[in-house]
Design a protein around this motif. Sequence first.
Motif, PDB file in Angstrom:
ATOM      1  N   TYR A 296      -0.691   1.963   8.726  1.00 31.33           N
ATOM      2  CA  TYR A 296      -0.026   1.148   7.706  1.00 31.33           C
ATOM      3  C   TYR A 296      -0.874   1.089   6.435  1.00 31.33           C
ATOM      4  CZ  TYR A 296       2.103  -2.871   5.396  1.00 31.33           C
ATOM      5  OH  TYR A 296       2.699  -3.689   4.473  1.00 31.33           O
ATOM      6  N   ALA A 297      -2.179   0.877   6.597  1.00 28.78           N
ATOM      7  CA  ALA A 297      -3.060   0.787   5.431  1.00 28.78           C
ATOM      8  C   ALA A 297      -3.047   2.087   4.632  1.00 28.78           C
ATOM      9  CB  ALA A 297      -4.479   0.453   5.886  1.00 28.78           C
ATOM     10  N   GLU A 298      -3.043   3.207   5.331  1.00 17.75           N
ATOM     11  CA  GLU A 298      -3.005   4.502   4.641  1.00 17.75           C
ATOM     12  C   GLU A 298      -1.669   4.705   3.935  1.00 17.75           C
ATOM     13  OE1 GLU A 298      -3.607   9.295   5.552  1.00 17.75           O
ATOM     14  OE2 GLU A 298      -3.801   7.828   7.166  1.00 17.75           O
ATOM     15  N   ARG A 299      -0.586   4.369   4.623  1.00 15.18           N
ATOM     16  CA  ARG A 299       0.748   4.577   4.052  1.00 15.18           C
ATOM     17  C   ARG A 299       0.948   3.726   2.807  1.00 15.18           C
ATOM     18  NH1 ARG A 299       3.141   3.418   8.233  1.00 15.18           N
ATOM     19  NH2 ARG A 299       4.053   1.360   7.863  1.00 15.18           N
ATOM     20  N   MET A 300       0.408   2.499   2.821  1.00 12.93           N
ATOM     21  CA  MET A 300       0.595   1.584   1.708  1.00 12.93           C
ATOM     22  C   MET A 300      -0.507   1.676   0.657  1.00 12.93           C
ATOM     23  SD  MET A 300       3.415   0.135   2.227  1.00 12.93           S
ATOM     24  CE  MET A 300       4.594  -0.152   3.542  1.00 12.93           C
ATOM     25  N   GLY A 301      -1.502   2.521   0.923  1.00 13.69           N
ATOM     26  CA  GLY A 301      -2.589   2.670  -0.028  1.00 13.69           C
ATOM     27  C   GLY A 301      -3.431   1.420  -0.179  1.00 13.69           C
ATOM     28  N   LEU A 302      -3.629   0.683   0.918  1.00 12.49           N
ATOM     29  CA  LEU A 302      -4.387  -0.566   0.873  1.00 12.49           C
ATOM     30  C   LEU A 302      -5.883  -0.291   0.860  1.00 12.49           C
ATOM     31  CD1 LEU A 302      -2.405  -2.755   3.440  1.00 12.49           C
ATOM     32  CD2 LEU A 302      -2.077  -2.576   0.959  1.00 12.49           C
ATOM     33  N   ASP A 303      -6.578  -0.934  -0.038  1.00  6.83           N
ATOM     34  CA  ASP A 303      -8.026  -0.779  -0.138  1.00  6.83           C
ATOM     35  C   ASP A 303      -8.695  -1.828   0.747  1.00  6.83           C
ATOM     36  OD1 ASP A 303     -10.539  -0.020  -0.864  1.00  6.83           O
ATOM     37  OD2 ASP A 303     -10.531  -1.109  -2.780  1.00  6.83           O
ATOM     38  N   LEU A 304      -8.639  -1.599   2.056  1.00  7.61           N
ATOM     39  CA  LEU A 304      -9.238  -2.511   3.018  1.00  7.61           C
ATOM     40  C   LEU A 304     -10.505  -1.883   3.590  1.00  7.61           C
ATOM     41  CD1 LEU A 304      -6.031  -3.658   4.969  1.00  7.61           C
ATOM     42  CD2 LEU A 304      -7.185  -4.811   3.077  1.00  7.61           C
ATOM     43  N   PRO A 305     -11.523  -2.688   3.881  1.00  7.23           N
ATOM     44  CA  PRO A 305     -12.790  -2.136   4.389  1.00  7.23           C
ATOM     45  C   PRO A 305     -12.598  -1.401   5.716  1.00  7.23           C
ATOM     46  CG  PRO A 305     -12.712  -4.519   4.674  1.00  7.23           C
ATOM     47  CD  PRO A 305     -11.551  -4.163   3.805  1.00  7.23           C
ATOM     48  N   GLN A 306     -13.235  -0.260   5.831  1.00  6.51           N
ATOM     49  CA  GLN A 306     -13.195   0.482   7.090  1.00  6.51           C
ATOM     50  C   GLN A 306     -13.986  -0.272   8.158  1.00  6.51           C
ATOM     51  OE1 GLN A 306     -11.460   3.267   7.757  1.00  6.51           O
ATOM     52  NE2 GLN A 306     -10.643   3.386   5.657  1.00  6.51           N
ATOM     53  N   GLU A 307     -13.589  -0.089   9.418  1.00  4.38           N
ATOM     54  CA  GLU A 307     -14.253  -0.793  10.509  1.00  4.38           C
ATOM     55  C   GLU A 307     -14.352   0.128  11.737  1.00  4.38           C
ATOM     56  OE1 GLU A 307     -13.794  -5.150  12.671  1.00  4.38           O
ATOM     57  OE2 GLU A 307     -12.658  -4.769  10.833  1.00  4.38           O
ATOM     58  N   PRO A 308     -15.063   1.253  11.603  1.00  2.00           N
ATOM     59  CA  PRO A 308     -15.116   2.226  12.704  1.00  2.00           C
ATOM     60  C   PRO A 308     -15.742   1.664  13.972  1.00  2.00           C
ATOM     61  CG  PRO A 308     -16.734   2.740  11.014  1.00  2.00           C
ATOM     62  CD  PRO A 308     -15.849   1.695  10.441  1.00  2.00           C
ATOM     63  N   GLU A 309     -16.666   0.692  13.839  1.00  2.47           N
ATOM     64  CA  GLU A 309     -17.325   0.129  15.023  1.00  2.47           C
ATOM     65  C   GLU A 309     -16.347  -0.633  15.918  1.00  2.47           C
ATOM     66  OE1 GLU A 309     -17.591  -2.879  11.680  1.00  2.47           O
ATOM     67  OE2 GLU A 309     -17.803  -0.703  11.912  1.00  2.47           O
ATOM     68  N   ALA A 310     -15.179  -0.988  15.374  1.00  2.00           N
ATOM     69  CA  ALA A 310     -14.191  -1.710  16.179  1.00  2.00           C
ATOM     70  C   ALA A 310     -13.681  -0.869  17.339  1.00  2.00           C
ATOM     71  CB  ALA A 310     -13.021  -2.157  15.306  1.00  2.00           C
ATOM     72  N   ARG A 311     -13.817   0.438  17.246  1.00  2.00           N
ATOM     73  CA  ARG A 311     -13.318   1.323  18.303  1.00  2.00           C
ATOM     74  C   ARG A 311     -14.360   1.602  19.384  1.00  2.00           C
ATOM     75  NH1 ARG A 311      -8.517   3.715  17.133  1.00  2.00           N
ATOM     76  NH2 ARG A 311      -7.710   3.340  15.017  1.00  2.00           N
ATOM     77  N   THR A 312     -15.545   1.095  19.208  1.00  2.00           N
ATOM     78  CA  THR A 312     -16.597   1.309  20.198  1.00  2.00           C
ATOM     79  C   THR A 312     -16.535   0.210  21.255  1.00  2.00           C
ATOM     80  OG1 THR A 312     -18.027   2.319  18.524  1.00  2.00           O
ATOM     81  CG2 THR A 312     -19.065   1.555  20.563  1.00  2.00           C
ATOM     82  N   LEU A 313     -16.248   0.600  22.485  1.00  2.00           N
ATOM     83  CA  LEU A 313     -16.153  -0.363  23.574  1.00  2.00           C
ATOM     84  C   LEU A 313     -17.489  -0.446  24.314  1.00  2.00           C
ATOM     85  CD1 LEU A 313     -12.662   0.654  25.039  1.00  2.00           C
ATOM     86  CD2 LEU A 313     -13.180  -1.163  23.399  1.00  2.00           C
TER      87      LEU A 313
END
Length: 418
Positions: A296-313
């Motif tokens: 959604y963020a990519e489709r809407m061009g939203l400038d939201l902070p990336q959070e790659p660590e959220a995917r680390t379990l």
Amino acid sequence: MVEYVDTLVVGAGQAGIAMSEHLSRNSISHIVLEKHRVAEAWRSRRWDSLVANGPAWHDRFPNMKFQTCGADAFPPKEQVADYLNAYAEMIEAPIRTGVEVISLTKNVGRPGFTVETSEGVIEAEAVVSATGAFQHPVFPDIVPESEGITQIHSASYRNPQDLPEGAVLVVGAGSSGGQIADELQRAGRKTFLCVGPHDRPPRAYRGRDYCWWLGVLGLWDIPAKEPGTEHVTISVSGAQGGQTVDFRRLAAEGMTLLGRADCYENGKLIIDNDLTENIAAGDANYLDMLDQADAYAERMGLDLPQEPEARTLPPDPECLTNPIHELDLRAEGITTIIWATGYRQDFSWIKVDAFDPTGAPMHQRGVSIEPGIYFLGLPWQSRRGSTFIWGVWHDAAYVADQIAIQKNYRDYCPAAAE
């Protein structure tokens, strides 16, 4: 002496208050009966440290903000109750507290219903049951009372200090069970938690709360759960300022995770072999939410902070790699079991043919198959958000409009012939 009213609303929680506002908008005469205080469930049927599961900017009625906390805060239960009471006063809802509804019967040979209450009889053309989704605690009959272990439902839990000394088993890892188990562990109790099937969304992601993501993705408006997921709980919490529920973290801090409680044999609780499956399904739900948010963020061009660590379990704890299948309660020092196993609805006071064989209302968006009977505050009444404060407000608007439509038909009188 019989009192007459156009519409009677039963229950003065968030559903009854919302119903009153929209009935007034339609100029429909009504009264709201509540056997306790306004928003009583928030005050006396929740544990001491409970906070709302959604932020204050979201979990409210549209026409009044929370005045006691910031928009992004998760208001404590007393603040939620005070908010609902203030809202009822603002709209001048005609609420009568301390009045219990005993029974409702359909009038014979004339329209409307007769309602017996603790303060007399009321006749109404329409009745709205706004008693909510959490009426009677479900208390599984698994561990015999003869074992001498204190057993309570999550509705009766207040704080760790009220429980007997010793370890605690919490059965059910939805929002209530997960938060209670976390609180017990933080208080220094040895804690065991039975984890069933669940959704485990992120509390927040890329600077936006989970409630915001559900809104922009249109997921609050899903009209019904997918087949097979009707009883899947959601593990989400506003406690500790709002954190993503992470069962691996709880285990790393000392909590023992278990599968679902099955039965009790020879002093041991038999545990289903489903813990790994349940945790994996919760992880999949969590990661799918991140995927949808990113797309959604990519489709809407939203400038939201990336959070790659959220995917680390975190790594799997021992109780997940080698699940326990039998739990000796006495050997583990367990003195208390808290059953966070949900609630059942009870409409036995409504003596009309409006329910299926399980006792569930038969309705369309709250409009019963019995003309003149309406329901509000049911889970998934019209959409996923129906049991939230803002969701029930929108459902109430629809139900009130239907009551007004029927009143217009009822009041119609053909013009005299010329």
